[in-house]
Design a protein around this motif. Structure first.
Motif, short mmCIF file in Angstrom:
data_model
loop_
_atom_site.label_atom_id
_atom_site.label_comp_id
_atom_site.label_asym_id
_atom_site.label_seq_id
_atom_site.Cartn_x
_atom_site.Cartn_y
_atom_site.Cartn_z
N ALA A 165 3.05 5.30 4.20
CA ALA A 165 2.12 6.38 3.82
C ALA A 165 2.47 7.68 4.53
N LEU A 166 2.76 7.60 5.82
CA LEU A 166 3.11 8.81 6.59
C LEU A 166 4.38 9.47 6.07
N ILE A 167 5.42 8.67 5.90
CA ILE A 167 6.69 9.23 5.45
C ILE A 167 6.57 9.77 4.03
N LEU A 168 5.86 9.06 3.18
CA LEU A 168 5.66 9.51 1.80
C LEU A 168 4.89 10.83 1.76
N GLU A 169 3.88 10.95 2.60
CA GLU A 169 3.14 12.22 2.67
C GLU A 169 4.04 13.37 3.10
N ARG A 170 4.90 13.12 4.06
CA ARG A 170 5.85 14.16 4.48
C ARG A 170 6.76 14.54 3.32
N LEU A 171 7.26 13.54 2.60
CA LEU A 171 8.14 13.81 1.47
C LEU A 171 7.44 14.60 0.36
N LYS A 172 6.14 14.43 0.28
CA LYS A 172 5.36 15.17 -0.73
C LYS A 172 4.98 16.57 -0.24
N GLY A 173 5.37 16.91 1.00
CA GLY A 173 5.14 18.25 1.52
C GLY A 173 3.95 18.41 2.43
N ASN A 174 3.27 17.32 2.77
CA ASN A 174 2.14 17.38 3.69
C ASN A 174 2.69 17.58 5.11
N GLU A 175 2.43 18.73 5.70
CA GLU A 175 2.95 19.04 7.03
C GLU A 175 2.16 18.38 8.16
N ARG A 176 0.98 17.87 7.86
CA ARG A 176 0.16 17.24 8.90
C ARG A 176 -0.41 15.91 8.39
N PRO A 177 0.47 14.96 8.07
CA PRO A 177 -0.02 13.71 7.49
C PRO A 177 -0.86 12.86 8.43
N GLU A 178 -0.64 13.00 9.75
CA GLU A 178 -1.43 12.20 10.69
C GLU A 178 -2.90 12.57 10.71
N GLU A 179 -3.23 13.72 10.13
CA GLU A 179 -4.65 14.10 10.05
C GLU A 179 -5.41 13.26 9.04
N THR A 180 -4.72 12.70 8.06
CA THR A 180 -5.39 11.90 7.03
C THR A 180 -4.92 10.45 6.99
N VAL A 181 -3.73 10.18 7.50
CA VAL A 181 -3.19 8.82 7.52
C VAL A 181 -3.25 8.30 8.95
N LYS A 182 -4.08 7.32 9.18
CA LYS A 182 -4.27 6.77 10.53
C LYS A 182 -3.57 5.41 10.63
N HIS A 183 -2.50 5.37 11.39
CA HIS A 183 -1.72 4.16 11.58
C HIS A 183 -2.55 3.10 12.30
N SER A 184 -2.46 1.87 11.82
CA SER A 184 -3.19 0.77 12.45
C SER A 184 -2.42 -0.53 12.30
N LEU A 185 -2.29 -1.25 13.39
CA LEU A 185 -1.67 -2.57 13.32
C LEU A 185 -2.67 -3.65 12.93
N THR A 186 -3.96 -3.34 12.99
CA THR A 186 -5.00 -4.34 12.73
C THR A 186 -5.75 -4.12 11.42
N SER A 187 -5.48 -3.04 10.75
CA SER A 187 -6.19 -2.75 9.51
C SER A 187 -5.17 -2.45 8.41
N PRO A 188 -5.35 -3.10 7.26
CA PRO A 188 -6.43 -4.01 6.93
C PRO A 188 -6.24 -5.39 7.59
N SER A 189 -7.34 -6.01 7.89
CA SER A 189 -7.29 -7.33 8.53
C SER A 189 -7.47 -8.46 7.52
N ASP A 190 -8.07 -8.16 6.38
CA ASP A 190 -8.28 -9.17 5.34
C ASP A 190 -7.03 -9.24 4.46
N TRP A 191 -6.49 -10.44 4.28
CA TRP A 191 -5.24 -10.62 3.54
C TRP A 191 -5.36 -10.17 2.08
N VAL A 192 -6.44 -10.47 1.43
CA VAL A 192 -6.63 -10.07 0.03
C VAL A 192 -6.66 -8.54 -0.07
N ASP A 193 -7.36 -7.90 0.85
CA ASP A 193 -7.40 -6.43 0.87
C ASP A 193 -6.01 -5.86 1.12
N PHE A 194 -5.30 -6.45 2.09
CA PHE A 194 -3.96 -5.97 2.39
C PHE A 194 -3.07 -6.03 1.15
#
Length: 165
Positions: free
Chosen positions: A56-85
């Protein structure tokens, strides 16, 4: 350096390989997917999540978003539900494919600018290099997931690009 055709090929490869790994991981219990296996992000699930958010972060950069971390929050634990993931992962695969389908070769020329983390450091890199990084990063972490799945007794498909149908 690279072409729009390369990005389309690698986008299809991304979808194929993610589908293979998710299908193999379906045969594991939730506990097995989250088990610490000594990998950089510890578990199969956490590595899947890292890849999902990094895409998501890299794709946002490629689309021209200069501040992707403001909307894309990296998480190792989310999503936690396998079906949701799985639903989110398959949607992200579609996003990568849609991005690549919209490209012309000229779209890979020039520079990308973004401000990671705290937003004070300006990064500027060639667009083509950033596209390569999207696919290289995916391959790197899918290799880790493939190894963990294999060690857990699951059987993902081969990873050879020429096997892409």
């Amino acid at each position: 350096m690279i072409s729009a055709g390369y990005c389309r090929l690698m986008s299809r490869y991304n979808t194929w390989q993610n589908t293979s790994l998710v299908t193999a991981a379906d045969g594991l219990t939730n506990e097995d997917r989250w088990k610490d296996r000594g990998a950089f992000f510890q578990s199969i699930a956490a590595t899947f999540n890292h890849l999902y958010w990094a895409d998501a972060l890299i794709l946002e950069r490629l689309k021209g978003n200069e501040r992707p971390e403001e909307t894309v929050k990296h998480s190792l634990t989310s999503p936690s539900d396998w079906v949701d993931f799985k639903a989110l992962r398959f949607r992200r695969n579609e996003e990568v494919e849609e991005w690549s389908e919209s490209l012309g070769d000229a779209d890979l020329e020039g520079m990308l600018v973004w401000y990671p983390g705290d937003g004070f450091i300006r990064i500027e890199k060639p667009k083509a290099l950033c596209a390569i990084q999207l696919f290289n990063h995916q391959t790197h972490h899918r290799g880790q997931i493939h190894a963990m799945l294999t060690a857990a007794g699951a059987e993902p498909e081969p990873t050879d690009v020429q096997m892409l149908t």
